[in-house]
Motif scaffolding. Sequence first.
Motif, PDB file in Angstrom:
ATOM      1  N   PRO A 161       0.804  -1.224   0.000  1.00 20.80           N
ATOM      2  CA  PRO A 161       0.000   0.000   0.000  1.00 20.80           C
ATOM      3  C   PRO A 161       0.838   1.275   0.000  1.00 20.80           C
ATOM      4  O   PRO A 161       0.447   2.277  -0.586  1.00 20.80           O
ATOM      5  N   ASP A 162       1.998   1.257   0.652  1.00 18.91           N
ATOM      6  CA  ASP A 162       2.841   2.451   0.683  1.00 18.91           C
ATOM      7  C   ASP A 162       3.396   2.776  -0.702  1.00 18.91           C
ATOM      8  O   ASP A 162       3.412   3.934  -1.113  1.00 18.91           O
ATOM      9  N   SER A 163       3.844   1.764  -1.428  1.00 14.98           N
ATOM     10  CA  SER A 163       4.341   1.987  -2.794  1.00 14.98           C
ATOM     11  C   SER A 163       3.218   2.484  -3.694  1.00 14.98           C
ATOM     12  O   SER A 163       3.428   3.346  -4.548  1.00 14.98           O
ATOM     13  N   TYR A 164       2.035   1.941  -3.491  1.00 12.12           N
ATOM     14  CA  TYR A 164       0.878   2.356  -4.276  1.00 12.12           C
ATOM     15  C   TYR A 164       0.569   3.833  -4.021  1.00 12.12           C
ATOM     16  O   TYR A 164       0.341   4.601  -4.950  1.00 12.12           O
ATOM     17  N   LYS A 165       0.569   4.239  -2.747  1.00  7.96           N
ATOM     18  CA  LYS A 165       0.326   5.643  -2.401  1.00  7.96           C
ATOM     19  C   LYS A 165       1.388   6.550  -3.019  1.00  7.96           C
ATOM     20  O   LYS A 165       1.069   7.635  -3.515  1.00  7.96           O
ATOM     21  N   MET A 166       2.635   6.098  -2.996  1.00 10.04           N
ATOM     22  CA  MET A 166       3.714   6.909  -3.582  1.00 10.04           C
ATOM     23  C   MET A 166       3.523   7.041  -5.095  1.00 10.04           C
ATOM     24  O   MET A 166       3.745   8.107  -5.668  1.00 10.04           O
ATOM     25  N   ARG A 167       3.122   5.956  -5.755  1.00 12.09           N
ATOM     26  CA  ARG A 167       2.893   6.006  -7.206  1.00 12.09           C
ATOM     27  C   ARG A 167       1.757   6.969  -7.535  1.00 12.09           C
ATOM     28  O   ARG A 167       1.837   7.743  -8.481  1.00 12.09           O
ATOM     29  N   LYS A 168       0.702   6.945  -6.736  1.00 10.94           N
ATOM     30  CA  LYS A 168      -0.419   7.864  -6.944  1.00 10.94           C
ATOM     31  C   LYS A 168       0.021   9.315  -6.717  1.00 10.94           C
ATOM     32  O   LYS A 168      -0.364  10.207  -7.456  1.00 10.94           O
ATOM     33  N   MET A 169       0.833   9.536  -5.674  1.00 13.09           N
ATOM     34  CA  MET A 169       1.323  10.878  -5.393  1.00 13.09           C
ATOM     35  C   MET A 169       2.225  11.365  -6.535  1.00 13.09           C
ATOM     36  O   MET A 169       2.121  12.504  -6.982  1.00 13.09           O
ATOM     37  N   GLN A 170       3.088  10.489  -7.018  1.00 12.12           N
ATOM     38  CA  GLN A 170       3.967  10.842  -8.137  1.00 12.12           C
ATOM     39  C   GLN A 170       3.138  11.225  -9.358  1.00 12.12           C
ATOM     40  O   GLN A 170       3.409  12.210 -10.032  1.00 12.12           O
ATOM     41  N   HIS A 171       2.120  10.450  -9.632  1.00  9.47           N
ATOM     42  CA  HIS A 171       1.256  10.736 -10.779  1.00  9.47           C
ATOM     43  C   HIS A 171       0.577  12.101 -10.624  1.00  9.47           C
ATOM     44  O   HIS A 171       0.535  12.888 -11.567  1.00  9.47           O
ATOM     45  N   ALA A 172       0.050  12.372  -9.440  1.00 12.82           N
ATOM     46  CA  ALA A 172      -0.632  13.648  -9.200  1.00 12.82           C
ATOM     47  C   ALA A 172       0.333  14.821  -9.364  1.00 12.82           C
ATOM     48  O   ALA A 172      -0.009  15.838  -9.982  1.00 12.82           O
ATOM     49  N   LEU A 173       1.549  14.688  -8.836  1.00 17.34           N
ATOM     50  CA  LEU A 173       2.542  15.761  -8.966  1.00 17.34           C
ATOM     51  C   LEU A 173       2.945  15.967 -10.425  1.00 17.34           C
ATOM     52  O   LEU A 173       3.092  17.101 -10.890  1.00 17.34           O
ATOM     53  N   ASN A 174       3.121  14.870 -11.161  1.00 18.33           N
ATOM     54  CA  ASN A 174       3.498  14.988 -12.567  1.00 18.33           C
ATOM     55  C   ASN A 174       2.365  15.550 -13.410  1.00 18.33           C
ATOM     56  O   ASN A 174       2.594  16.254 -14.384  1.00 18.33           O
ATOM     57  N   LYS A 175       1.132  15.261 -13.026  1.00 21.81           N
ATOM     58  CA  LYS A 175      -0.030  15.832 -13.709  1.00 21.81           C
ATOM     59  C   LYS A 175      -0.053  17.352 -13.505  1.00 21.81           C
ATOM     60  O   LYS A 175      -0.318  18.101 -14.438  1.00 21.81           O
ATOM     61  N   GLN A 176       0.252  17.783 -12.289  1.00 23.08           N
ATOM     62  CA  GLN A 176       0.326  19.219 -12.005  1.00 23.08           C
ATOM     63  C   GLN A 176       1.469  19.876 -12.767  1.00 23.08           C
ATOM     64  O   GLN A 176       1.347  20.997 -13.237  1.00 23.08           O
ATOM     65  N   SER A 177       2.600  19.165 -12.904  1.00 23.16           N
ATOM     66  CA  SER A 177       3.745  19.756 -13.606  1.00 23.16           C
ATOM     67  C   SER A 177       3.431  19.975 -15.082  1.00 23.16           C
ATOM     68  O   SER A 177       3.951  20.898 -15.701  1.00 23.16           O
TER      69      SER A 177
END
Length: 167
Positions: free
Chosen positions: A127-143
């Motif tokens: 679950p922690d890796s999954y949360k990090m992947r989701k966070m990475q995606h959200a940050l890259n979407k914002q970028s």
Amino acid sequence: MPRLGEVEIGEVLDAICDPDDNLGEWITFYDITQQDSELLLQQRDGVGECRRECSTLTHACRAVFDEYREDMTEMLFKHYRTETPKKLSAEKFVSRVCTKMSKSCPAKSAPAGFQHKDEQWLPVMDPDSYKMRKMQHALNKQSKDGVGAPVQFLDPMGPMMMEDEDL
């Protein structure tokens, strides 16, 4: 509830085929199986790891959405732009997209002799890796929208967890 415009509806449709996006996460719930000459989508109970079958579903979803995005956006916008929105059920929307627009959805048999190489559906293991992947995606979407710079988080266990593809 504020009314959605065509731009906002288009943004939702952009995310619907991305398994890393909250709106596209539904793709990870499905497993492709074969029964005789028919390929079936079997819904699982939770979020799964996005591997080969998930990538196949993503590609198929994008193929339809990329070609008919404007038509779908317009259809949804027309039904919700009036003061008293007309009811457009999910079934009616799917029917219009599948039969009138793309003709991609009617069930078809796989070619004679086709044998689907089944890939075991796996629930999200960490679950922690999954949360990090989701966070990475959200940050890259914002970028992409000009806010911040792209990021890449490294999963120290990632390569070790998926070495054996025949599990």
